[in-house]
Design a protein around this motif. Structure first.
Motif, PDB file in Angstrom:
ATOM      1  N   MET A 120     -49.334   3.878  -2.667  1.00  0.00           N
ATOM      2  CA  MET A 120     -48.960   2.446  -2.950  1.00  0.00           C
ATOM      3  C   MET A 120     -47.145   2.325  -2.543  1.00  0.00           C
ATOM      4  O   MET A 120     -47.007   0.811  -2.704  1.00  0.00           O
ATOM      5  N   GLY A 121     -46.243   3.113  -2.209  1.00  0.00           N
ATOM      6  CA  GLY A 121     -45.219   3.009  -1.872  1.00  0.00           C
ATOM      7  C   GLY A 121     -45.015   2.727  -0.968  1.00  0.00           C
ATOM      8  O   GLY A 121     -43.961   1.662  -0.846  1.00  0.00           O
ATOM      9  N   PRO A 122     -45.611   2.055   0.076  1.00  0.00           N
ATOM     10  CA  PRO A 122     -45.402   1.500   1.501  1.00  0.00           C
ATOM     11  C   PRO A 122     -45.008  -0.196   0.994  1.00  0.00           C
ATOM     12  O   PRO A 122     -44.228  -1.026   1.794  1.00  0.00           O
ATOM     13  N   PHE A 123     -46.208  -0.665   0.072  1.00  0.00           N
ATOM     14  CA  PHE A 123     -45.802  -1.919  -0.454  1.00  0.00           C
ATOM     15  C   PHE A 123     -44.812  -1.959  -1.718  1.00  0.00           C
ATOM     16  O   PHE A 123     -44.582  -3.552  -1.601  1.00  0.00           O
ATOM     17  N   ASN A 124     -43.941  -1.028  -2.078  1.00  0.00           N
ATOM     18  CA  ASN A 124     -42.663  -1.093  -3.023  1.00  0.00           C
ATOM     19  C   ASN A 124     -41.910  -2.593  -2.938  1.00  0.00           C
ATOM     20  O   ASN A 124     -41.528  -2.759  -3.589  1.00  0.00           O
ATOM     21  N   ASN A 125     -41.699  -2.132  -1.510  1.00  0.00           N
ATOM     22  CA  ASN A 125     -41.101  -3.655  -0.937  1.00  0.00           C
ATOM     23  C   ASN A 125     -41.427  -5.384  -0.814  1.00  0.00           C
ATOM     24  O   ASN A 125     -40.444  -5.974  -0.160  1.00  0.00           O
ATOM     25  N   LEU A 126     -42.588  -5.325  -0.305  1.00  0.00           N
ATOM     26  CA  LEU A 126     -43.344  -6.405  -0.642  1.00  0.00           C
ATOM     27  C   LEU A 126     -43.924  -6.631  -1.372  1.00  0.00           C
ATOM     28  O   LEU A 126     -43.832  -8.316  -2.333  1.00  0.00           O
ATOM     29  N   VAL A 127     -44.580  -5.988  -2.934  1.00  0.00           N
ATOM     30  CA  VAL A 127     -45.201  -6.428  -4.330  1.00  0.00           C
ATOM     31  C   VAL A 127     -44.428  -5.829  -4.634  1.00  0.00           C
ATOM     32  O   VAL A 127     -44.440  -4.416  -4.780  1.00  0.00           O
ATOM     33  N   ASP A 178     -37.810   1.703  -1.766  1.00  0.00           N
ATOM     34  CA  ASP A 178     -36.837   2.433  -2.022  1.00  0.00           C
ATOM     35  C   ASP A 178     -36.835   2.935  -3.625  1.00  0.00           C
ATOM     36  O   ASP A 178     -35.422   3.591  -4.021  1.00  0.00           O
ATOM     37  N   VAL A 179     -38.059   2.839  -4.289  1.00  0.00           N
ATOM     38  CA  VAL A 179     -37.643   3.761  -5.580  1.00  0.00           C
ATOM     39  C   VAL A 179     -37.647   4.679  -5.283  1.00  0.00           C
ATOM     40  O   VAL A 179     -37.333   5.490  -5.584  1.00  0.00           O
ATOM     41  N   PHE A 180     -38.888   5.607  -4.045  1.00  0.00           N
ATOM     42  CA  PHE A 180     -38.613   6.649  -3.489  1.00  0.00           C
ATOM     43  C   PHE A 180     -37.173   7.307  -3.310  1.00  0.00           C
ATOM     44  O   PHE A 180     -37.116   8.461  -3.407  1.00  0.00           O
ATOM     45  N   VAL A 181     -36.489   6.867  -2.069  1.00  0.00           N
ATOM     46  CA  VAL A 181     -35.146   7.502  -1.914  1.00  0.00           C
ATOM     47  C   VAL A 181     -34.396   7.474  -3.147  1.00  0.00           C
ATOM     48  O   VAL A 181     -33.739   8.185  -3.572  1.00  0.00           O
ATOM     49  N   ASP A 182     -34.436   5.997  -3.931  1.00  0.00           N
ATOM     50  CA  ASP A 182     -33.191   5.706  -4.984  1.00  0.00           C
ATOM     51  C   ASP A 182     -34.125   7.455  -5.985  1.00  0.00           C
ATOM     52  O   ASP A 182     -33.727   8.151  -6.421  1.00  0.00           O
TER      53      ASP A 182
END
Length: 326
Positions: free
Chosen positions: A91-98, A174-178
């Motif tokens: 799911m992570g790679p979709f965070n900045n799109l969806v 960005d969620v995982f980075v933060d």
């Protein structure tokens, strides 16, 4: 240029398999970054078997495991353009799109695997699947991806303070980075396939993932400390290219949806079995596993992550509905 080389490689790989799939009217390409036999790979293969049987041999699925078609970021783009038909992606790679996917990627949003299943099997899960379509994907199903925990090559992680200054690989989200920044670590976005060498050479100190991923990649060989903090229980998602979807008749679309749905319990059963096997193998190898940890300070540190990423009325409501789900 790299993007086009990746697409050309996928097309050539497809052509090589054309003869083998000659009996099928349509052979879909499906991508997965994990190795052959991994629960997500096996579940998509089972979906393909069901689809072939129910279509009387017309519709087939060829699964390219082990990132043969590229890492997840690359394959997501290829899927949008119909070069890849199906894609099992974290799911992570979709965070900045969806944006809806950011909520289920928030640390500690789920109380456990059963809670995650109840949420994703219900209207909230359906709502998030539907959110993929405006971006060029048809959301089909959720697979188990286990609970993610920290592992590293330096020392046991028993507290938030132990993460201070550590270079920790995360998915490109960005969620995982933060999340890592909030814990005092240095987040290092990196493709999954580069983590082993990154750990081995010291480019990164640690990473975070579930038991099967930690074991199947051999990461436990170069990062011998595993902390069961279970900060993330993020479902995997199976999507189809809308370009490919729109070429199908309504009847075939229904077959695809049902086969994907019917593959979910297969994935869950395989996942539960694989998780036990992987954990046993890792422990037998002498990895130092920190089984008990006070999660409260980790949860408290996530407040700014929630504030930044659940930052609209819609996303805040989604968080509240998930947390209210019994």
């Amino acid at each position: 240029m790299k993007h086009y080389r990746t697409i050309i490689g996928a097309l050539l790989a497809s052509a090589a398999l054309a003869g083998a799939a000659g009996a099928c009217e349509i052979t879909f390409k499906s991508s997965d970054t994990h190795p052959e036999g991994y629960p997500t790979v096996a579940a998509v293969e089972k979906m393909g078997e069901m689809l072939k049987e129910r279509s009387n041999g017309r519709l087939c699925v060829e699964v390219y495991h082990s990132a043969q078609l590229g890492e997840e970021k690359d394959t997501i783009e290829q899927t949008k353009f119909g070069v890849i038909d199906f894609n099992r992606v974290s799911m992570g790679p979709f965070n900045n799109l969806v944006e809806e996917t950011k909520v289920v990627s928030l640390p500690f949003i789920f109380r456990g695997t059963d809670h995650m299943h109840r949420v994703m099997d219900g209207p909230i899960g359906d709502e998030i699947l539907a959110a993929f379509e405006p971006h060029g994907y048809v959301g089909l199903a959720y697979y188990d991806g286990g609970s993610r925990s920290f592992y590293n090559r330096e020392k046991p992680i028993k507290s938030v303070e132990d993460l201070a200054g550590m270079k920790v690989r995360v998915m490109q989200s960005d969620v995982f980075v933060d999340m890592m920044t909030a814990l005092g670590a240095n987040a290092t976005p990196m493709p999954f396939g580069e983590v082993y060498s990154g750990l081995q050479t010291g480019v990164i100190d640690g990473a975070e993932n579930n038991w099967p991923s930690y074991e199947s990649t051999g990461h436990y060989e170069v990062a011998g400390y595993y902390t069961l903090n279970q900060h993330l229980i993020v479902p995997e998602v199976l999507v189809m290219s809308k370009v490919s979807w729109d070429k199908l008749s309504p009847e075939d679309q229904a077959l695809v949806r049902q086969a994907a749905k019917d593959s979910v319990p297969i994935n869950r059963e395989l996942w539960a079995e694989r998780e036990k096997v992987s954990e046993a193998k890792v422990r037998a190898a002498g990895v130092q596993v920190i089984d008990t940890i006070d999660k409260a300070p980790f949860i408290a540190a996530m407040a700014p992550v929630y504030e930044r990423h659940a930052n609209t009325p819609k996303l805040k409501s989604l968080v509240e509905r998930i947390q209210a789900t019994e």
